[in-house]
Design a protein around this motif. Structure first.
Motif, short mmCIF file in Angstrom:
data_model
loop_
_atom_site.label_atom_id
_atom_site.label_comp_id
_atom_site.label_asym_id
_atom_site.label_seq_id
_atom_site.Cartn_x
_atom_site.Cartn_y
_atom_site.Cartn_z
N LYS A 1 71.92 -69.89 59.97
CA LYS A 1 72.82 -69.05 60.70
C LYS A 1 74.24 -69.54 60.84
N THR A 2 75.26 -68.94 60.75
CA THR A 2 76.54 -69.29 61.10
C THR A 2 77.42 -68.45 62.08
N ASN A 3 78.39 -68.69 62.63
CA ASN A 3 79.32 -68.03 63.56
C ASN A 3 80.36 -67.33 62.85
N SER A 4 80.67 -66.21 63.17
CA SER A 4 81.86 -65.53 62.46
C SER A 4 83.18 -66.31 62.93
N PRO A 5 84.06 -66.47 61.90
CA PRO A 5 84.07 -65.69 60.66
C PRO A 5 83.62 -66.39 59.53
N ILE A 6 82.75 -67.84 59.96
CA ILE A 6 82.45 -68.16 58.59
C ILE A 6 80.98 -67.60 58.18
N SER A 7 80.80 -67.38 56.80
CA SER A 7 79.75 -66.68 56.26
C SER A 7 78.60 -67.59 56.05
N SER A 8 77.39 -67.16 56.30
CA SER A 8 76.18 -67.87 56.33
C SER A 8 76.14 -68.00 54.67
N PRO A 9 75.00 -68.90 54.41
CA PRO A 9 74.92 -69.03 52.91
C PRO A 9 74.14 -67.48 52.29
N TYR A 10 73.33 -66.84 53.11
CA TYR A 10 72.84 -65.79 52.60
C TYR A 10 73.73 -64.81 52.61
N GLU A 11 74.71 -64.58 53.37
CA GLU A 11 75.91 -63.72 53.36
C GLU A 11 76.73 -64.01 52.04
N LYS A 12 76.89 -65.04 51.97
CA LYS A 12 77.71 -65.58 50.44
C LYS A 12 76.98 -65.02 49.39
N PHE A 13 75.51 -65.25 49.52
CA PHE A 13 74.46 -64.85 48.18
C PHE A 13 74.89 -63.17 47.92
N ALA A 14 74.68 -62.69 49.10
CA ALA A 14 74.69 -61.30 48.92
C ALA A 14 76.13 -60.45 48.48
N ARG A 15 77.15 -61.47 48.86
CA ARG A 15 78.47 -60.98 48.41
C ARG A 15 78.67 -61.22 47.14
N ASP A 16 78.29 -62.30 46.76
CA ASP A 16 78.45 -62.72 45.13
C ASP A 16 77.64 -61.90 44.19
N GLN A 17 76.15 -61.70 44.75
CA GLN A 17 75.54 -60.90 43.81
C GLN A 17 76.24 -59.31 43.83
N TYR A 18 76.76 -58.92 44.94
CA TYR A 18 77.57 -57.57 44.70
C TYR A 18 78.93 -57.80 43.71
N THR A 19 79.35 -58.87 43.82
CA THR A 19 80.66 -58.96 43.08
C THR A 19 80.19 -58.80 41.41
N THR A 20 78.89 -59.32 41.14
CA THR A 20 78.60 -59.08 39.71
C THR A 20 78.49 -57.66 39.26
N THR A 21 78.28 -56.65 40.24
CA THR A 21 78.15 -55.45 39.89
C THR A 21 79.51 -54.81 39.50
N LEU A 22 80.63 -55.71 39.76
CA LEU A 22 81.82 -55.16 39.54
C LEU A 22 82.37 -55.58 38.17
N LEU A 23 81.88 -56.47 37.56
CA LEU A 23 81.71 -57.16 36.11
C LEU A 23 81.22 -55.98 35.19
N THR A 24 81.93 -55.45 34.11
CA THR A 24 81.26 -54.32 33.51
C THR A 24 81.03 -54.48 31.93
N ASN A 25 81.45 -55.75 31.47
CA ASN A 25 81.45 -56.02 30.01
C ASN A 25 79.63 -55.75 29.56
N PRO A 26 79.51 -55.01 28.48
CA PRO A 26 77.99 -54.84 28.26
C PRO A 26 77.61 -56.08 27.37
N CYS A 27 76.15 -56.19 27.21
CA CYS A 27 75.95 -57.44 26.35
C CYS A 27 76.19 -57.55 25.25
N GLY A 28 76.78 -58.96 24.88
CA GLY A 28 77.29 -59.31 23.69
C GLY A 28 78.70 -58.66 23.14
N ASN A 29 79.41 -57.83 24.15
CA ASN A 29 80.79 -57.23 23.71
C ASN A 29 81.89 -57.70 24.36
#
Length: 214
Positions: free
Chosen positions: A186-214
């Motif tokens: 756990k961390t205190n705001s505004p510092i993000s916890s490791p899990y919050e960073k994990f969730a944030r970066d997982q979401y960021t991958t959904t914004l990348l749209t290149n299909p496989c091999g293209n």
């Protein structure tokens, strides 16, 4: 897909696996796993990448899945070869606490759980660096787009780091003790916890749209 996989394998020195493995697209269900690796009775390692959700996943996320499955395959191969693997010079020692539970079992869940523990505790650093290099050198335009995005939104003001790829590689390892430990920090705001960073970066991958091999 074949060249896509071989290019990824070259980054983690698992190229020999492509000669001793069957790597294929197959149906694992729209809500099924992204990939599945097993050792067949013949000794061939079979890697299946789920075709049912392939068109919804970016190059980076598919590369992570293939890298994850190659790690499974390398563990199978190392067990068969008495502990020799390019991924971990101390494989025998590091895997010893798991081997008597896993070795000789053909049960996917049991083997997968032990593999995942080993990956989380011993391979996270190497796999994360490999995934970053795969993204940077195999998909340079997508890599640059990601850098622009994370600079713009402030997640990584100086550009993406290996921490981002570590957070991506946690996907698929949520069943491990190491993940549970990370989740409890756990961390205190505004510092993000490791899990919050994990969730944030997982979401960021959904914004990348290149299909496989293209």
């Amino acid at each position: 897909m074949s060249d896509f996989v071989k290019g990824i394998a070259s980054f983690v020195k698992t190229g020999d696996l492509t000669r001793n493995s069957l790597i294929k697209l197959g149906s694992l269900g729209i809500n099924g796993p992204n990939g599945h690796t097993k050792m067949k009775p013949s000794g061939i390692i079979e890697i299946t990448i789920n075709r049912d959700n392939l068109d919804k996943r970016s190059d980076l996320v598919i590369a992570r899945t293939i890298l994850h499955e190659l790690a499974h395959a390398e563990i199978y191969a190392a067990l068969k070869a008495n502990g020799e693997t390019a991924l971990d010079g101390d494989f025998g020692k590091n895997f010893d606490k798991f081997i008597n539970v896993f070795y000789g079992s053909d049960d996917f869940n049991l083997g997968g759980d032990q593999h995942h523990r080993y990956m989380a505790e011993n391979l996270m650093g190497k796999m994360s660096e490999a995934l970053m290099n795969i993204h940077k050198y195999q998909f340079p335009q997508d890599y640059q787009s990601l850098n622009n995005l994370v600079k713009r939104n402030g997640d990584y003001p100086n550009g993406v780091t290996v921490e981002f790829y570590k957070n991506i590689f946690w996907s698929g390892l949520e069943d491990t003790f190491a993940f549970a430990q990370m989740e409890e920090i756990k961390t205190n705001s505004p510092i993000s916890s490791p899990y919050e960073k994990f969730a944030r970066d997982q979401y960021t991958t959904t914004l990348l749209t290149n299909p496989c091999g293209n």
